[in-house]
Write an enzyme that holds these catalytic residues in place. Structure first.
Site, PDB file in Angstrom:
ATOM      1  N   ARG A   1     -14.410   3.834   9.602  1.00  0.00           N
ATOM      2  CA  ARG A   1     -14.262   2.680  10.488  1.00  0.00           C
ATOM      3  C   ARG A   1     -12.877   2.747  11.145  1.00  0.00           C
ATOM      4  O   ARG A   1     -11.948   3.367  10.605  1.00  0.00           O
ATOM      5  CB  ARG A   1     -14.436   1.371   9.719  1.00  0.00           C
TER       6      ARG A   1
ATOM      7  N   GLN B   1      -9.928   2.143  -3.769  1.00  0.00           N
ATOM      8  CA  GLN B   1      -9.571   1.843  -2.378  1.00  0.00           C
ATOM      9  C   GLN B   1      -8.271   2.558  -2.001  1.00  0.00           C
ATOM     10  O   GLN B   1      -7.280   2.502  -2.735  1.00  0.00           O
ATOM     11  CB  GLN B   1      -9.402   0.333  -2.177  1.00  0.00           C
ATOM     12  N   ASP B   2      -8.302   3.249  -0.846  1.00  0.00           N
ATOM     13  CA  ASP B   2      -7.116   3.936  -0.310  1.00  0.00           C
ATOM     14  C   ASP B   2      -6.622   5.064  -1.214  1.00  0.00           C
ATOM     15  O   ASP B   2      -5.427   5.192  -1.486  1.00  0.00           O
ATOM     16  CB  ASP B   2      -5.966   2.940  -0.076  1.00  0.00           C
TER      17      ASP B   2
ATOM     18  N   THR C   1       0.833  -1.201   0.000  1.00  0.00           N
ATOM     19  CA  THR C   1       0.000   0.000   0.000  1.00  0.00           C
ATOM     20  C   THR C   1       0.868   1.252   0.000  1.00  0.00           C
ATOM     21  O   THR C   1       0.636   2.195  -0.769  1.00  0.00           O
ATOM     22  CB  THR C   1      -0.917   0.009   1.241  1.00  0.00           C
TER      23      THR C   1
ATOM     24  N   ASP D   1     -12.139   2.932   2.500  1.00  0.00           N
ATOM     25  CA  ASP D   1     -11.107   3.625   3.294  1.00  0.00           C
ATOM     26  C   ASP D   1     -10.387   4.686   2.471  1.00  0.00           C
ATOM     27  O   ASP D   1      -9.159   4.809   2.519  1.00  0.00           O
ATOM     28  CB  ASP D   1     -10.076   2.618   3.831  1.00  0.00           C
TER      29      ASP D   1
ATOM     30  N   TRP E   1      -9.422   1.841  11.905  1.00  0.00           N
ATOM     31  CA  TRP E   1      -8.295   1.044  11.438  1.00  0.00           C
ATOM     32  C   TRP E   1      -7.400   0.632  12.610  1.00  0.00           C
ATOM     33  O   TRP E   1      -6.892  -0.488  12.660  1.00  0.00           O
ATOM     34  CB  TRP E   1      -7.510   1.856  10.403  1.00  0.00           C
TER      35      TRP E   1
ATOM     36  N   GLN F   1      -5.893  -2.135  -2.560  1.00  0.00           N
ATOM     37  CA  GLN F   1      -5.252  -0.861  -2.207  1.00  0.00           C
ATOM     38  C   GLN F   1      -4.440  -0.304  -3.375  1.00  0.00           C
ATOM     39  O   GLN F   1      -3.575  -0.991  -3.916  1.00  0.00           O
ATOM     40  CB  GLN F   1      -4.348  -1.038  -0.986  1.00  0.00           C
TER      41      GLN F   1
END
Length: 589
Positions: free
Chosen positions: A496, A406-407, A354, A428, A498, A384
Site C-alpha cells: 500500500r 509490523q514493520d 518506529t 507493512d 505510504w 511498529q
C-alpha cells in the site's frame, strides 16, 4: 501644490469694487493664468523627477532580470517542482556570489544555501530538547531521532558538493548521476523521518507543528536541487551517448550468471568460495574478543577503507545494536541464520518511535551481513517494532533472516541489496524509502492481530525525481505455516502507498494464493492511487493473476524494457559494487 491650493481657497473675489470691474476682470485673468502656469510648471517638474527616478528603478530591475547569472538561475529552476522558491532563494544570494556561469554553479550554490538552512533546523531542535521539560519520553526520543537524521543530511549535502565539484570527470556520468541522486533522495527522506516520529500520539502534534515548517522548507529545497541534478545529468548522459553511440555502462558490464564481464571466472570462484578471515570474534560465552556485538562495533575503526569483519559465533544476543555513519566497511559474519540471532523487543506501543525501535540499525556505508537472524519479538499487538533498519549506502545481506510483525524491515534510505534472505511479518513488513533490490528471497506474511490486514510493502517515495523504490525479483511471496491455515480470515496484499509517489516492482517471482486477488490496498481513500507506481512483470503462481488486480492509474503490468530499468544493474548501480561483496547476485533479468 498644497500651498497653491491654500492660496486659491483664501482668495475672495466678492471684495472687488464695481467701478474697477473691467480692471478687476483683467487682473483676475492674469492671476488665474499665472496660477495655472505655476501649477503646470510644478507638475512638469514633479513629472520629470518622477520619470527620472522611475527610469532609474526600471533600469535597476531590468539589470537584475537580464543579468546572465539570473538568466541561468531562472532556466535551471524551471525544471524543479517549486520554481518560485528555487529562484527567490538563489537569486537573493547572487549579490554575494558572482561565479554563476552554468547550471552546475546554480546547483552548487543551492546546495550550500540548503546546508545553511539545515544547520538552522538542527540548532532549533537542540533548543527544543534543552527546554523540553514537558516533553514525553517518546517526544524526546523523536527529537533525538531528528538530530541524527538531520546530522546525516548535513553529511549528505556536504558529500553532494564534493561530488559536484568533481563532476563530470572523476567518475562516469552514470555513476556521478546515481551518487548525486542518491544523496539528495536520502536527504529528503531524512526530513520525512524526522516528522514521522511525531505521528504516534495526538500529544505529539504540537511538537510536529513546531518543526513542520522548517523540515518542509528543507525538503522542498532538496527537491529542487534533486530536480536540477536530474535535468543536468540526464542531458549530459544523452549527449554523451549520442556522440559515442555507446550503451550504458551497466549494460556493458552485465555478463553471464550475474557477474560483470570484466570479472574473470577465477575471481568469481574466489569471491564465492574463499573463507572470510575475521578481525574480531564475538561470543556470548566469553570465548571471543567481546561478549556483545555492540562492544565489537564500538571498538571497530572509523572511516575504514578496508573491510572489517566481526565474526559473531552461534548464540542469542539480546541487545540493540547500532552501526553509526562513521563506522564504514563493517561486516557481520554469523554461524548460520538459525544459530546466530540478534534479538530485541523495542516497540511503539511501549513508548519507542518506529525509527528507534530497531533491534539492529546500520548506517555506515558498505555494511555487509551474512548468515545472521535479526529479530524483534514485541509481537503483533505492539504495533511498529523493527527488527532491522538499514540506511547504509551500498549495503548487502546474504542468507539472513529478518523476523518480526509490523514493520519488520525498515529499508530507510540509500542503495541496498538482499539475496537469499527470509523476511517475515504482518503489517507493512518491508517499508521505507531506500533503493532496495531483493533477489531469490522468501517473503512470507505471518498471522497478524485480530482485524488486521497484512501488507508486504509500504514504500515511502515522496518525490517523482527520487531514485528510490522496492524491487522484488525472482523471490517467493507467500505465508508462514501459522497464517496458511487461517489465511481466509486475514487478507494479505502486496503493498500500500505510504507516501505520494510510492514505488514497488515485483517481477519474475512466485506468488501464492495467500495474496488477495486485488493485489494492492489503499492507504487512505484515494491518496496516491494516481501518483504511485506499482509494476508487475512475469510473475507466476496462484496469486500472480492480474485479472482481479486494482484498476488504479499508478498500477500497471510492465514490459521487458521497463523491467530492465529495475534490475540490480540499473536500479542500484550494482555493476559498480556488488561484485566486491563476495555475495551472489544478478545484474539483469
Amino acid at each position: 501644490m498644497s500651498r497653491i491650493k491654500d492660496f486659491l481657497a483664501g482668495m475672495s473675489y466678492s471684495g472687488l469694487h464695481s467701478d474697477d470691474n473691467q480692471i478687476s476682470k483683467k487682473k483676475k485673468k492674469l492671476v488665474l493664468l499665472s496660477l495655472v502656469a505655476s501649477i503646470l510648471l510644478i507638475a512638469a517638474v514633479i513629472a520629470v523627477v518622477a520619470g527620472v527616478n522611475s527610469r532609474k528603478k526600471d533600469s535597476q530591475i531590468a539589470d537584475i532580470k537580464i543579468s546572465p547569472a539570473h538568466t541561468i538561475v531562472k532556466s535551471s529552476c524551471s525544471s524543479t517542482l517549486y520554481p518560485d522558491l528555487c529562484y527567490s532563494t538563489i537569486a537573493n544570494s547572487l549579490t554575494e556570489n558572482k561565479k554563476v556561469k552554468s547550471q552546475k554553479d546554480v546547483i552548487e550554490l543551492a546546495l550550500n544555501i540548503t546546508h545553511t538552512t539545515v544547520k538552522q533546523n538542527y540548532f532549533k531542535i537542540g533548543k527544543l530538547i534543552a527546554k523540553g521539560k514537558n516533553l514525553t519520553e517518546r517526544e524526546k526520543t523523536a527529537l533525538h531521532d531528528c538530530l541524527e537524521t538531520i546530522d546525516e543530511t548535513l553529511d549528505e549535502l556536504h558529500e553532494a558538493v564534493k561530488d559536484l565539484e568533481e563532476y563530470p570527470n572523476k567518475k562516469s556520468l552514470k555513476q556521478h548521476a546515481d551518487d548525486l541522486k542518491t544523496l539528495l533522495s536520502s536527504a529528503m527522506t531524512n526530513q520525512e523521518t524526522c516528522l514521522d516520529g511525531f505521528s504516534h500520539d495526538d500529544a505529539d502534534k504540537h511538537v510536529r507543528e513546531e518543526l513542520n515548517k522548517g523540515e518542509d522548507h528543507v525538503e522542498k529545497m532538496c527537491s529542487n536541487v534533486l530536480a536540477m541534478i536530474k535535468n543536468m545529468t540526464d542531458t549530459d548522459i544523452a549527449n554523451e551517448m549520442k556522440l559515442s553511440g555507446r550503451k550504458l555502462i551497466e549494460d556493458e558490464d552485465s555478463g553471464t550468471n550475474g557477474w560483470p564481464k570484466w570479472l574473470s571466472a577465477g575471481d568469481r570462484r574466489l569471491l564465492q568460495s574463499s573463507p572470510v578471515t575475521p578481525d574480531v570474534v564475538v561470543a556470548a560465552d566469553g570465548s571471543g574478543n567481546y561478549r556483545t556485538v555492540s562492544a565489537a562495533v564500538a571498538a571497530a575503526p572509523e572511516k575504514s577503507s578496508r573491510r572489517y569483519v566481526i565474526k559473531i559465533k552461534a548464540g542469542i544476543y539480546r541487545e540493540n545494536v547500532e552501526v553509526p555513519k562513521k563506522k564504514t566497511n563493517i561486516m557481520f559474519l554469523g554461524d548460520g541464520r538459525s544459530n546466530t540471532i540478534i534479538t530485541g523487543s523495542r516497540n511503539v506501543k511501549d513508548g519507542s518511535t518506529t525509527f528507534h525501535s530497531a533491534t539492529v540499525a546500520v548506517v555506515g556505508e558498505r555494511f555487509l551481513a551474512r548468515d545472521i537472524t535479526f529479530q524483534n519479538t514485541a509481537g503483533p499487538s505492539k504495533h511498529q517494532a523493527v527488527a532491522l533498519r538499514v540506511g547504509a549506502d551500498l549495503s548487502a545481506f546474504y542468507r539472513c533472516d529478518m523476523l518480526a510483525y509490523q514493520d519488520t524491515l525498515y529499508v530507510h534510505n540509500n542503495r541496498q541489496f538482499f539475496i537469499q534472505c527470509l523476511i517475515s511479518g504482518t503489517v507493512d513488513f518491508i517499508f521505507g524509502n531506500a533503493a532496495a533490490v531483493f533477489q531469490d528471497c522468501d517473503i512470507h506474511a505471518r498471522r497478524p492481530d485480530s482485524g488486521q490486514r497484512n501488507m508486504v510493502t509500504a514504500q515511502g517515495r515522496t518525490d517523482p525525481n527520487q531514485n528510490t523504490g522496492i524491487v522484488i525479483q525472482k523471490c517467493r511471496i507467500g505465508a508462514t505455516s501459522d497464517l496458511r491455515t487461517v489465511q481466509g480470515n486475514f487478507p494479505t496484499y502486496l503493498g500500500r502507498p505510504w507516501k505520494m509517489y510510492s514505488r514497488t516492482v515485483i517481477m519474475q517471482s512466485s506468488i501464492t494464493n495467500a495474496i488477495h486477488p486485488a493485489g494492492w490496498h489503499e492507504w487512505n481513500g484515494n491518496f496516491a492511487l494516481e501518483t504511485l507506481f506499482y509494476g508487475e512483470h512475469q510473475n507466476t503462481g496462484a496469486g500472480a493473476s492480474i485479472t482481479g488486480r486494482v484498476k488504479w492509474g499508478g498500477h500497471k503490468v510492465i514490459s521487458v524494457t521497463e523491467a530492465q530499468s529495475y534490475s540490480a544493474g540499473r536500479f542500484i548501480a550494482g555493476g559498480s559494487w556488488l561484485s566486491s561483496t563476495g555475495f551472489p547476485f544478478s545484474l539483469g533479468l
